[in-house]
Write a protein that holds these residues in place. Structure first.
Motif, short mmCIF file in Angstrom:
data_model
loop_
_atom_site.label_atom_id
_atom_site.label_comp_id
_atom_site.label_asym_id
_atom_site.label_seq_id
_atom_site.Cartn_x
_atom_site.Cartn_y
_atom_site.Cartn_z
N PRO A 208 0.80 -1.23 0.00
CA PRO A 208 0.00 0.00 0.00
C PRO A 208 0.83 1.27 0.00
O PRO A 208 0.32 2.34 -0.34
N THR A 209 2.11 1.22 0.39
CA THR A 209 2.93 2.43 0.46
C THR A 209 3.66 2.73 -0.84
O THR A 209 4.31 3.78 -0.95
N ILE A 210 3.58 1.85 -1.85
CA ILE A 210 4.31 2.06 -3.11
C ILE A 210 3.89 3.34 -3.81
O ILE A 210 4.76 4.13 -4.25
N PRO A 211 2.58 3.66 -3.98
CA PRO A 211 2.21 4.93 -4.65
C PRO A 211 2.77 6.14 -3.93
O PRO A 211 3.22 7.10 -4.58
N LEU A 212 2.76 6.13 -2.60
CA LEU A 212 3.29 7.27 -1.85
C LEU A 212 4.79 7.41 -2.08
O LEU A 212 5.30 8.53 -2.25
N LEU A 214 6.50 6.49 -4.73
CA LEU A 214 6.70 7.00 -6.09
C LEU A 214 6.45 8.50 -6.15
O LEU A 214 7.19 9.25 -6.81
N LEU A 215 5.41 8.98 -5.48
CA LEU A 215 5.11 10.41 -5.46
C LEU A 215 6.24 11.20 -4.82
O LEU A 215 6.63 12.27 -5.30
N ILE A 216 6.79 10.67 -3.73
CA ILE A 216 7.91 11.35 -3.06
C ILE A 216 9.13 11.41 -3.97
O ILE A 216 9.82 12.44 -4.06
N LEU A 217 9.41 10.33 -4.69
CA LEU A 217 10.56 10.30 -5.60
C LEU A 217 10.40 11.31 -6.73
O LEU A 217 11.35 12.01 -7.11
N VAL A 218 9.19 11.42 -7.30
CA VAL A 218 8.94 12.38 -8.39
C VAL A 218 9.12 13.81 -7.89
O VAL A 218 9.74 14.65 -8.55
N ALA A 219 8.57 14.11 -6.70
CA ALA A 219 8.69 15.46 -6.15
C ALA A 219 10.15 15.80 -5.86
O ALA A 219 10.62 16.91 -6.13
N PHE A 220 10.88 14.85 -5.34
CA PHE A 220 12.29 15.07 -5.03
C PHE A 220 13.10 15.31 -6.30
O PHE A 220 13.96 16.20 -6.37
N GLY A 221 12.83 14.53 -7.36
CA GLY A 221 13.55 14.72 -8.62
C GLY A 221 13.25 16.06 -9.26
O GLY A 221 14.14 16.73 -9.81
N THR A 222 11.98 16.50 -9.20
CA THR A 222 11.60 17.80 -9.77
C THR A 222 12.29 18.93 -9.04
O THR A 222 12.78 19.89 -9.65
#
Length: 258
Positions: A208-212, A214-222
């Protein structure tokens, strides 16, 4: 009084539940037919460990035991046919009358009237002790598969058995999968006991924590990309400023020559 039978004690892990209202259980399964025990030996083995040979209070408890036994026959366990002694028995001479089924009683003193006989059982006669069928590879009979229903048998026959214990104050998790153990002091080999599965529990937490994540990784990369872009903009020199500085220097040198 049950006679003491040497070298019949089985050491294994009990299966308990988080709800302390539920008893604890232990399935004692023996791969080697020669290691299986009689009714009296099974009863003694349970009582030596502070338990009793299984008594069943109602259909709900019967279904619980069935689910636990189903874990024993999962692919890869290497476990096959083998009935299990339960604590129901008949004390008296062989009888064939219609009153025979009413003479059975629980060895732990339970007053439960729940019964789950296979078709045309009990046959009575010299068969006074009861097993729970566990023959998944056998062809079905008139009463269906020989699974989980009860049959009376001669008390000196050799079978597996199921123990029942009082609830524990600090219970362990219920059965997730079976494993085989040969602990120090065991006199029987390949006794099936149970342990709680850690990996399946982790899966339920991680997925259940995988989507969260992924969202954190995208925000960090941006964020990193924007910071890098701004840093390059600050260090870049303007071409016009460079040309103007060179032009002023040239005029000054010309004036000095005149």
């Amino acid at each position: 009084m049950i006679p003491v039978v040497p070298n019949q004690r089985v050491v294994g892990q009990k299966v308990c539940f988080a709800d302390v209202k539920h008893p604890c259980y232990k399935m004692a399964y023996f791969h080697e037919l020669s290691s299986r025990v009689s009714f009296q030996e099974a009863r003694l083995a349970c009582e030596t460990e502070g338990g009793v040979l299984l008594s069943l209070e109602n259909e709900a408890e019967q279904k619980l035991i069935e689910n636990m036994l189903q874990n024993l026959t999962k692919p890869g366990t290497g476990i096959s046919d083998g009935d299990f002694w339960i604590g129901l028995w008949r004390n008296g001479d062989g009888q064939t009358s219609g009153a025979c089924p009413d003479l059975y009683q629980w060895s732990d003193g339970s007053s439960s009237q729940y019964r789950n006989w296979y078709t045309d059982e009990p046959s009575c006669g010299s068969e006074k002790c009861v097993v729970m069928y566990h023959q998944p590879t056998a062809n079905p009979g008139l009463g269906g598969p020989y699974l989980y229903q009860w049959n009376d048998d001669r008390c000196n026959m050799k079978h597996n058995y199921i123990c029942k214990y009082e609830p524990e104050i600090n219970p362990t998790a219920p059965v997730e999968k079976p494993y085989l153990t040969n602990q120090p002091g065991d006199t029987h080999q390949n006794v099936v006991v149970t342990e709680a599965g850690i990996i399946p529990n982790l899966i339920y937490v991680v997925i259940p924590t995988i989507p969260l994540l992924l969202l954190i990784l995208v925000a960090f990369g941006t964020c990193c990309f924007q910071m890098l872009h701004k840093s390059k903009g600050r260090t870049k020199t303007s071409p016009n400023q460079s040309t103007l500085w060179i032009s002023k220097s040239t005029r000054k040198e010309s004036g000095m020559e005149v």
